[in-house]
Design an enzyme around this catalytic site. Structure first.
Site, PDB file in Angstrom:
ATOM      1  N   TYR A   1      75.774  38.788  21.038  1.00 36.19           N
ATOM      2  CA  TYR A   1      76.886  39.652  20.630  1.00 36.19           C
ATOM      3  C   TYR A   1      77.355  40.465  21.825  1.00 36.19           C
ATOM      4  O   TYR A   1      76.646  40.595  22.837  1.00 36.19           O
ATOM      5  CB  TYR A   1      76.479  40.578  19.483  1.00 36.19           C
ATOM      6  N   CYS A   2      78.574  41.021  21.690  1.00 34.00           N
ATOM      7  CA  CYS A   2      79.046  41.926  22.734  1.00 34.00           C
ATOM      8  C   CYS A   2      79.942  42.998  22.124  1.00 34.00           C
ATOM      9  O   CYS A   2      79.512  43.703  21.220  1.00 34.00           O
ATOM     10  CB  CYS A   2      79.696  41.186  23.896  1.00 34.00           C
ATOM     11  N   ARG A   3      81.213  43.094  22.568  1.00 38.81           N
ATOM     12  CA  ARG A   3      82.041  44.250  22.199  1.00 38.81           C
ATOM     13  C   ARG A   3      82.783  44.103  20.884  1.00 38.81           C
ATOM     14  O   ARG A   3      83.198  45.092  20.302  1.00 38.81           O
ATOM     15  CB  ARG A   3      83.058  44.521  23.316  1.00 38.81           C
TER      16      ARG A   3
ATOM     17  N   LEU B   1      79.097  45.315  18.441  1.00 37.85           N
ATOM     18  CA  LEU B   1      78.397  46.573  18.227  1.00 37.85           C
ATOM     19  C   LEU B   1      79.229  47.596  17.447  1.00 37.85           C
ATOM     20  O   LEU B   1      78.703  48.236  16.530  1.00 37.85           O
ATOM     21  CB  LEU B   1      77.959  47.138  19.582  1.00 37.85           C
TER      22      LEU B   1
ATOM     23  N   CYS C   1      85.416  39.292  22.035  1.00 39.03           N
ATOM     24  CA  CYS C   1      84.876  39.627  23.356  1.00 39.03           C
ATOM     25  C   CYS C   1      84.464  38.327  24.041  1.00 39.03           C
ATOM     26  O   CYS C   1      83.640  37.569  23.525  1.00 39.03           O
ATOM     27  CB  CYS C   1      83.675  40.552  23.202  1.00 39.03           C
TER      28      CYS C   1
END
Length: 222
Positions: A177-179, A207, A183
């Site tokens: 996962y990221c932003r 997140l 993303c």
């Protein structure tokens, strides 16, 4: 005295907020602020803007009620006004995906090419991570990870992923996962790991959405 009725007054103010959102740099700044509170200087560096330009955009968004600010000495820090800003951004994304041909083309040619599999939902990841059935991989930069991350997440930023593959167990499924939903970091990480034989999927968003859903978030460096 104004001849406008209350509905017209409200619509005019709604239009002010909508107009404020109508700039790509401001949307990018909001994506950064969704990770956590940042100074103007850090936001400028993250988005490739000059400090003066970033400050102007942030001040306009503050006047529209999209972000809040505080001063600490000579530095000014910004954060999202509240989670409703994320809802607005999500609605923009849904409308654009449905109605704008250029958006559909980018999704198909870039994002789907790197990962066309169904993403993992927040609920599924929460359940599987609690029993240790998956490795949660955060591919954001270290400073964003320190602001907040999923419990038990391993932070390997995309830029160093190739050098740190030995830290990942190929026997375990990985969820990256990221932003946020689009993303590019997580898409690039998934493509790179699958090419090397890892079993890996993406979280459905990032997140900020995880935090807004009331799910647990941990702060601090790895």
């Amino acid at each position: 005295m104004s001849s406008q009725g209350p509905k017209q007054v409200l619509f005019a103010q709604f239009a002010v907020v909508a107009k404020t959102l109508g700039h790509a740099h401001r949307l990018e700044l909001l994506e950064q602020l969704a990770q956590g509170e940042r100074s103007v200087e850090v936001l400028a560096q993250k988005t490739g803007l000059s400090i003066a330009n970033a400050s102007q955009h942030l001040q306009q968004m503050r006047r529209a009620g999209l972000v809040a600010s505080r001063r600490d000495g000579k530095f000014v820090y910004y954060q999202l006004a509240d989670d409703s800003v994320l809802d607005v951004l999500a609605a923009l994304r849904v409308v654009a995906e449905r109605s704008v041909a250029e958006v559909e083309q980018v999704v198909r040619s870039y994002f789907n090419e790197r990962d066309a599999l169904e993403a993992v939902s927040r609920e599924e990841l929460l359940q599987r991570s609690r029993v240790g059935a998956v490795t949660v991989l955060d591919v954001r930069p270290e400073d964003e990870f320190a602001l907040g991350h999923l419990p038990g997440a391993v932070n390997i930023p995309l830029r160093v992923l190739e050098r740190r593959l030995a830290e990942l167990d190929p026997a375990n499924e990985i969820v990256a996962y990221c932003r946020g939903p689009y993303c590019v970091l997580s898409y690039e990480a998934v493509a790179a790991l699958r090419a090397r034989g890892f079993k890996v999927r993406r979280l459905e968003d990032g997140l900020p959405e995880w935090r807004a859903a009331g799910l647990p978030v941990v702060s601090g460096s790895a």
